[in-house]
Scaffold this motif. Structure first.
Motif, PDB file in Angstrom:
ATOM      1  N   VAL A 138       0.845  -1.199   0.000  1.00 52.46           N
ATOM      2  CA  VAL A 138       0.000   0.000   0.000  1.00 52.46           C
ATOM      3  C   VAL A 138       0.878   1.246   0.000  1.00 52.46           C
ATOM      4  N   GLU A 139       1.927   1.204   0.829  1.00 53.82           N
ATOM      5  CA  GLU A 139       2.804   2.355   0.981  1.00 53.82           C
ATOM      6  C   GLU A 139       3.410   2.782  -0.358  1.00 53.82           C
ATOM      7  N   ARG A 140       3.864   1.793  -1.131  1.00 46.30           N
ATOM      8  CA  ARG A 140       4.492   2.113  -2.420  1.00 46.30           C
ATOM      9  C   ARG A 140       3.476   2.675  -3.402  1.00 46.30           C
ATOM     10  N   VAL A 141       2.278   2.054  -3.393  1.00 42.59           N
ATOM     11  CA  VAL A 141       1.249   2.441  -4.356  1.00 42.59           C
ATOM     12  C   VAL A 141       0.851   3.898  -4.167  1.00 42.59           C
ATOM     13  N   LEU A 142       0.806   4.352  -2.902  1.00 38.89           N
ATOM     14  CA  LEU A 142       0.347   5.713  -2.631  1.00 38.89           C
ATOM     15  C   LEU A 142       1.263   6.769  -3.262  1.00 38.89           C
ATOM     16  N   LYS A 143       2.535   6.424  -3.471  1.00 42.22           N
ATOM     17  CA  LYS A 143       3.449   7.381  -4.096  1.00 42.22           C
ATOM     18  C   LYS A 143       3.115   7.591  -5.574  1.00 42.22           C
ATOM     19  N   MET A 144       2.330   6.671  -6.145  1.00 42.58           N
ATOM     20  CA  MET A 144       2.073   6.697  -7.590  1.00 42.58           C
ATOM     21  C   MET A 144       0.760   7.399  -7.943  1.00 42.58           C
ATOM     22  N   VAL A 145      -0.008   7.806  -6.934  1.00 40.31           N
ATOM     23  CA  VAL A 145      -1.343   8.356  -7.222  1.00 40.31           C
ATOM     24  C   VAL A 145      -1.453   9.795  -6.716  1.00 40.31           C
ATOM     25  N   ASP A 146      -2.530  10.455  -7.159  1.00 35.37           N
ATOM     26  CA  ASP A 146      -2.728  11.862  -6.769  1.00 35.37           C
ATOM     27  C   ASP A 146      -3.905  12.024  -5.812  1.00 35.37           C
ATOM     28  N   GLY A 147      -4.595  10.927  -5.530  1.00 28.38           N
ATOM     29  CA  GLY A 147      -5.720  11.005  -4.597  1.00 28.38           C
ATOM     30  C   GLY A 147      -6.081   9.612  -4.124  1.00 28.38           C
ATOM     31  N   VAL A 148      -6.846   9.534  -3.022  1.00 26.26           N
ATOM     32  CA  VAL A 148      -7.253   8.208  -2.517  1.00 26.26           C
ATOM     33  C   VAL A 148      -8.753   8.185  -2.242  1.00 26.26           C
ATOM     34  N   LEU A 149      -9.354   7.028  -2.546  1.00 26.07           N
ATOM     35  CA  LEU A 149     -10.716   6.756  -2.090  1.00 26.07           C
ATOM     36  C   LEU A 149     -10.551   5.958  -0.814  1.00 26.07           C
ATOM     37  N   LEU A 150     -10.954   6.524   0.310  1.00 27.10           N
ATOM     38  CA  LEU A 150     -10.807   5.815   1.578  1.00 27.10           C
ATOM     39  C   LEU A 150     -12.164   5.225   1.958  1.00 27.10           C
ATOM     40  N   LEU A 151     -12.244   3.901   1.946  1.00 21.33           N
ATOM     41  CA  LEU A 151     -13.512   3.244   2.291  1.00 21.33           C
ATOM     42  C   LEU A 151     -13.549   2.931   3.775  1.00 21.33           C
ATOM     43  N   VAL A 152     -14.705   3.183   4.398  1.00 12.27           N
ATOM     44  CA  VAL A 152     -14.887   2.821   5.807  1.00 12.27           C
ATOM     45  C   VAL A 152     -16.226   2.112   5.930  1.00 12.27           C
ATOM     46  N   ASP A 153     -16.223   1.008   6.655  1.00  9.47           N
ATOM     47  CA  ASP A 153     -17.458   0.251   6.891  1.00  9.47           C
ATOM     48  C   ASP A 153     -18.373   1.079   7.805  1.00  9.47           C
ATOM     49  N   ALA A 154     -19.659   1.227   7.394  1.00  9.23           N
ATOM     50  CA  ALA A 154     -20.589   2.087   8.144  1.00  9.23           C
ATOM     51  C   ALA A 154     -20.918   1.535   9.522  1.00  9.23           C
ATOM     52  N   GLN A 155     -20.597   0.256   9.777  1.00  9.68           N
ATOM     53  CA  GLN A 155     -20.852  -0.307  11.101  1.00  9.68           C
ATOM     54  C   GLN A 155     -19.558  -0.380  11.914  1.00  9.68           C
ATOM     55  N   GLU A 156     -18.486  -0.942  11.299  1.00  8.74           N
ATOM     56  CA  GLU A 156     -17.242  -1.147  12.052  1.00  8.74           C
ATOM     57  C   GLU A 156     -16.483   0.154  12.314  1.00  8.74           C
ATOM     58  N   GLY A 157     -16.601   1.101  11.383  1.00  7.58           N
ATOM     59  CA  GLY A 157     -15.899   2.369  11.579  1.00  7.58           C
ATOM     60  C   GLY A 157     -14.404   2.237  11.346  1.00  7.58           C
ATOM     61  N   VAL A 158     -13.668   3.139  12.009  1.00 11.89           N
ATOM     62  CA  VAL A 158     -12.215   3.214  11.797  1.00 11.89           C
ATOM     63  C   VAL A 158     -11.526   2.018  12.441  1.00 11.89           C
ATOM     64  N   MET A 159     -10.724   1.292  11.661  1.00  8.83           N
ATOM     65  CA  MET A 159     -10.013   0.103  12.143  1.00  8.83           C
ATOM     66  C   MET A 159      -8.498   0.326  12.001  1.00  8.83           C
ATOM     67  N   PRO A 160      -7.666  -0.586  12.581  1.00 12.88           N
ATOM     68  CA  PRO A 160      -6.215  -0.333  12.589  1.00 12.88           C
ATOM     69  C   PRO A 160      -5.622  -0.084  11.202  1.00 12.88           C
ATOM     70  N   GLN A 161      -6.075  -0.866  10.216  1.00 12.63           N
ATOM     71  CA  GLN A 161      -5.484  -0.695   8.891  1.00 12.63           C
ATOM     72  C   GLN A 161      -5.932   0.614   8.253  1.00 12.63           C
ATOM     73  N   THR A 162      -7.154   1.083   8.605  1.00 12.35           N
ATOM     74  CA  THR A 162      -7.607   2.390   8.120  1.00 12.35           C
ATOM     75  C   THR A 162      -6.622   3.454   8.595  1.00 12.35           C
ATOM     76  N   LYS A 163      -6.242   3.355   9.888  1.00 11.72           N
ATOM     77  CA  LYS A 163      -5.301   4.334  10.447  1.00 11.72           C
ATOM     78  C   LYS A 163      -3.953   4.241   9.761  1.00 11.72           C
ATOM     79  N   PHE A 164      -3.487   2.998   9.568  1.00  8.88           N
ATOM     80  CA  PHE A 164      -2.155   2.768   9.001  1.00  8.88           C
ATOM     81  C   PHE A 164      -2.058   3.386   7.607  1.00  8.88           C
ATOM     82  N   VAL A 165      -3.030   3.068   6.725  1.00  9.26           N
ATOM     83  CA  VAL A 165      -2.937   3.546   5.342  1.00  9.26           C
ATOM     84  C   VAL A 165      -3.218   5.043   5.257  1.00  9.26           C
TER      85      VAL A 165
END
Length: 603
Positions: A84-111
């Motif tokens: 994920v870390e490498r891929v982010l250097k190649m793009v100009d924006g991100v779509l950040l998906l979050v589950d409407a029930q679970e909410g923010v999870m560890p990997q959400t924070k990491f990425v």
């Protein structure tokens, strides 16, 4: 000049990234209407489909209005964080998906932390709003709090929010809007993701962010063109991360559209293409103009934190089930893996044994699973953490662990984790009646914890973790509490003897399973190992006695798959992996050698 947008879809595991990409592919008209399309079309290998997780980041491109949108679908599991870390250097924006029930999870924070650090502005998509326990407003508040905690700037804090159900193929700006299609999401991408910087007139700069392999053309680098224009057959300079440079020709230039890859003649700044023609191409390398070389900064690749030893199977059943069993075949296959999987390392330890290091148990387990399906047979040792030395201090990796457990089980879980040197950092009651508890724990403490955790929470607990940092080494961490039941005979296990053994512990084998001396057939109910005879039959006589011919009732054995076996074993045990079986055995099969080794270890 094409109108291009480059985005990555990032989220925690199982929040719906690949399903959303499916929807974008279908609704953009990239697929002809008559084409049958599989579900989760981007998950291309069998393991990804079986487990429902993305393992390798993959890119696709769609056309919408007069724009080309390059989309990269990334893995959500922490073991693949390096991708994920490498891929982010190649793009100009991100779509950040979050589950409407679970909410923010560890990997959400990491990425998200990585994306914020690179100055990307997220488009937040609250997915799965059709779930009965969904709370989209709470999740948006959580996202805002997280961005503040990650020190996002004002523009990043002013993020657009869409509400979606990717499975049903709709997204909308307001919860009360009609459920139609994904048009609002397409429009948001065009509006909020900036066009790529760089110009086709500048000196050529292409950076590789992921690798592929083709039997005909060899290594292929999937790369982004930051500046300049590139043509197929052109002479370019490959500037490697270590300062070395190699001149060569681009033998193939490949473009992406939908799931198709096609050869193209030229491409220009902002686009994502695949390049063939260089056997030494690696992640982070730059392709540039040989007359005016301008290499880009190499990418930082996260270090491995776990290692295991792959070795040739030397047990009594060696070579029975596998097609590839020799040290040479094992080495070739591991070397091939290292060519495209840059988050892993391999070193040869001796004749027929190889130390493979990776980012976590899942990553190593998936490599082993792929190998057994291809017909390889080998032994694999217990995972160990990679210890580093800094200024004379031993350092070990720490993980950020988040668990969701029913309230009544939280006490047992906290107690078990305390013995594994975990420190609790927060505890939050969740609206669905569970409790979310966060810990910082040495990575060693997590090895072998998952099975115990599922037992303690009656299968209702959910645990997720991601790499935190290296910290000073803490003392011993509690290991498996129970010993092993070890076979003392060769032959086929009989129901009669297994019936008598099952009161000694939990069995891993069924009647008629072939066993050998030193093979582990179950877990003892006490801390010590004991040797047992699973092939002993009933003594028959010609005297009939009432009560002696009762029906034998066997408890179903515990199924040991590859990951379970890797978690369960101790340092003196190995997992024997073949295309047909997973067996657990002692490192030294001979009981006399085992006793001698134990004495030496104590001495």
């Amino acid at each position: 000049m094409q109108n291009i947008r480059n985005i990555a879809v990032i989220a925690h595991v199982d929040h719906g990234k690949t399903t959303l990409v499916d929807g974008l592919l279908q609704q953009s008209g990239t697929f002809e209407a008559h084409k049958e399309m599989a579900e989760r079309v981007m998950d291309s290998n069998d393991l990804e489909r079986e487990r429902g997780i993305t393992i390798l980041s993959k890119n696709t491109a769609i056309r919408y209005k007069d724009h080309k949108i390059n989309i990269i679908d990334t893995p959500g599991h922490a073991d693949f964080g390096g991708e994920v870390e490498r891929v982010l250097k190649m793009v100009d924006g991100v779509l950040l998906l979050v589950d409407a029930q679970e909410g923010v999870m560890p990997q959400t924070k990491f990425v998200l932390k990585k994306a914020i650090g690179l100055g990307l502005r997220p488009i937040v998509v609250v997915n799965k709003i059709d779930k009965p326990a969904a709370e989209p407003e709470r999740v948006v508040d959580e996202m805002f709090d997280l961005l503040v905690a990650l020190e996002a700037d004002e523009e990043q804090l002013d993020f657009p929010v869409l509400y979606a159900a990717a499975r049903d193929g709709y997204a909308k700006w307001n919860l009360e809007d009609e459920n139609k299609d994904l048009t609002p999401l397409f429009d948001a991408i065009l509006e909020y993701v900036p066009a790529p910087e760089g110009s086709a007139e500048n000196t050529l700069q292409i950076q590789v962010f992921t690798l592929d392999y083709d039997n005909y053309v060899g290594r292929i680098g999937v790369a982004r063109i930051f500046n300049g224009r590139v043509k197929s057959g052109e002479q370019v300079l490959l500037a490697k991360a270590d300062g070395e440079s190699v001149k060569g020709r681009i033998s193939k230039l490949i473009g992406f559209i939908g799931l198709e890859r096609m050869e193209i003649d030229e491409a220009e700044a902002g686009d994502i293409v695949a390049v063939a023609g260089f056997s030494a191409i690696d992640v982070g390398d730059t392709l540039t103009d040989p007359n005016d070389p301008q290499p880009l900064d190499p990418l930082h690749i996260e270090e491995p934190t776990l290692s295991v030893i792959f070795s040739v199977n030397d047990g009594p059943f060696a070579g029975r089930e596998g097609k590839f069993v020799t040290a040479n075949k094992l080495r070739e296959r591991l070397e091939k893996e290292m060519e495209t999987n840059i988050a892993m390392r391999m070193e040869q330890l001796g004749e027929g044994s190889f130390k493979v290091s990776g980012r976590g148990e899942l990553q190593i387990g998936i490599l082993a699973e792929n190998m057994r399906r291809e017909g390889y047979e080998f032994l694999i040792s217990r995972p160990e953490v990679v210890i580093k030395e800094e200024n004379g201090v031993r350092m070990e990796p720490y993980e950020h662990l988040v668990i969701d457990v029913p309230e009544e089980h939280s006490g047992a879980v906290i107690e078990k984790l305390g013995r594994r040197k975990a420190e609790m950092t927060s505890m939050t009651p969740m609206p669905d009646g569970t409790t979310r508890i966060e810990f910082e724990i040495p990575a060693r403490g997590l090895i072998g914890f998952r099975t115990q955790f599922l037992t303690d929470t009656k299968g209702e607990g959910v645990m997720n973790h991601s790499f935190l940092e290296y910290r000073a080494f803490v003392g011993n961490v509690e290991h498996r509490a129970n010993g092993a039941l070890i076979s003392m005979e060769n032959g086929k296990a009989l129901g009669y003897s297994l019936y008598n053994l099952q009161e000694r512990g939990v069995l891993f084998i069924k009647p008629q399973t072939e066993v050998y001396v030193g093979m582990i057939i179950g877990e003892h109910s006490r801390p010590n190992d004991i040797e047992v005879n699973p092939i002993k039959g009933k003594k028959l006589s010609n005297v009939r006695a009432s009560g002696s011919d009762d029906a034998i009732v066997l408890v179903p054995p515990r199924e040991m798959n590859l990951e379970r076996a890797l978690e369960w074993i101790e340092d003196d045990e190995l997992v024997e992996v073949t295309p047909e079986s997973i067996r657990i055995r002692k490192r030294y099969l001979d009981p006399h050698v085992r006793k001698r080794m134990e004495k030496q270890k104590k001495a």
